[in-house]
Design a protein around this motif. Sequence first.
Motif, mmCIF file in Angstrom:
data_model
loop_
_atom_site.group_PDB
_atom_site.id
_atom_site.type_symbol
_atom_site.label_atom_id
_atom_site.label_comp_id
_atom_site.label_asym_id
_atom_site.label_seq_id
_atom_site.Cartn_x
_atom_site.Cartn_y
_atom_site.Cartn_z
ATOM 1 N N ALA A 273 0.831 -1.212 0.000
ATOM 2 C CA ALA A 273 0.000 0.000 0.000
ATOM 3 C C ALA A 273 0.862 1.257 0.000
ATOM 4 N N LYS A 274 2.010 1.174 0.668
ATOM 5 C CA LYS A 274 2.930 2.316 0.733
ATOM 6 C C LYS A 274 3.990 2.246 -0.353
ATOM 7 N N ARG A 275 3.949 1.172 -1.149
ATOM 8 C CA ARG A 275 4.942 1.011 -2.221
ATOM 9 C C ARG A 275 6.358 1.075 -1.652
ATOM 10 N N THR A 276 6.545 0.423 -0.542
ATOM 11 C CA THR A 276 7.814 0.509 0.175
ATOM 12 C C THR A 276 8.353 -0.879 0.473
ATOM 13 N N VAL A 277 9.665 -1.023 0.315
ATOM 14 C CA VAL A 277 10.344 -2.259 0.676
ATOM 15 C C VAL A 277 11.334 -1.947 1.778
ATOM 16 N N TYR A 278 11.488 -2.895 2.696
ATOM 17 C CA TYR A 278 12.368 -2.727 3.842
ATOM 18 C C TYR A 278 13.417 -3.833 3.865
ATOM 19 N N LEU A 279 14.539 -3.520 4.481
ATOM 20 C CA LEU A 279 15.549 -4.536 4.744
ATOM 21 C C LEU A 279 15.999 -4.362 6.188
ATOM 22 N N GLN A 280 15.583 -5.281 7.028
ATOM 23 C CA GLN A 280 16.015 -5.288 8.418
ATOM 24 C C GLN A 280 17.298 -6.087 8.502
ATOM 25 N N MET A 281 18.367 -5.444 8.927
ATOM 26 C CA MET A 281 19.680 -6.076 8.987
ATOM 27 C C MET A 281 20.105 -6.187 10.444
ATOM 28 N N SER A 282 20.387 -7.399 10.868
ATOM 29 C CA SER A 282 20.840 -7.643 12.233
ATOM 30 C C SER A 282 22.134 -8.451 12.183
ATOM 31 N N GLY A 283 22.830 -8.469 13.302
ATOM 32 C CA GLY A 283 24.081 -9.204 13.335
ATOM 33 C C GLY A 283 25.049 -8.741 12.267
ATOM 34 N N LEU A 284 25.124 -7.436 12.076
ATOM 35 C CA LEU A 284 25.943 -6.901 10.991
ATOM 36 C C LEU A 284 27.424 -7.196 11.203
ATOM 37 N N ARG A 285 28.092 -7.427 10.088
ATOM 38 C CA ARG A 285 29.513 -7.755 10.079
ATOM 39 C C ARG A 285 30.260 -6.734 9.227
ATOM 40 N N PRO A 286 31.548 -6.565 9.464
ATOM 41 C CA PRO A 286 32.304 -5.619 8.617
ATOM 42 C C PRO A 286 32.180 -5.933 7.129
ATOM 43 N N GLU A 287 32.056 -7.205 6.789
ATOM 44 C CA GLU A 287 31.940 -7.564 5.370
ATOM 45 C C GLU A 287 30.585 -7.182 4.763
ATOM 46 N N ASP A 288 29.652 -6.721 5.575
ATOM 47 C CA ASP A 288 28.384 -6.192 5.058
ATOM 48 C C ASP A 288 28.517 -4.744 4.599
ATOM 49 N N THR A 289 29.667 -4.141 4.852
ATOM 50 C CA THR A 289 29.888 -2.766 4.429
ATOM 51 C C THR A 289 29.787 -2.648 2.915
ATOM 52 N N ALA A 290 28.928 -1.752 2.464
ATOM 53 C CA ALA A 290 28.674 -1.592 1.028
ATOM 54 C C ALA A 290 27.676 -0.464 0.825
#
Length: 121
Positions: free
Chosen positions: A74-91
Amino acid sequence: QVQLVESGGGLVQAGGSLRLSCAASGIIDSINAMGWYRQAPGKQRELVAVITSGGSTNYADSVKGRFTISRDSAKRTVYLQMSGLRPEDTAVYYCNVDVLLPPSLAIRNYWGQGTQVIVSS
């Protein structure tokens, strides 16, 4: 004209969490798949997660169990919940959507401008 506006990136310590959002606006009939990609320095852009209009999801192996993709149609919105982040997720994280345009329902693919995520060790 269709626009994608992303938000939610930033700097976080390893083990922390962030939530990215991407909102689509413009003359849109409907939206099919919505996804997130990322590109780290010196690397190719890669798929992180995708969600279909029916709610089916697919994740890169590297983020399974840590990231969750969801959408509010309805809001035309997508989300990405990121947990347990690691340095290799840097981007830089990019939103990507398949949009059906009126009146022909032609499918067009759009990219967001990108939002930086930095995970410090």
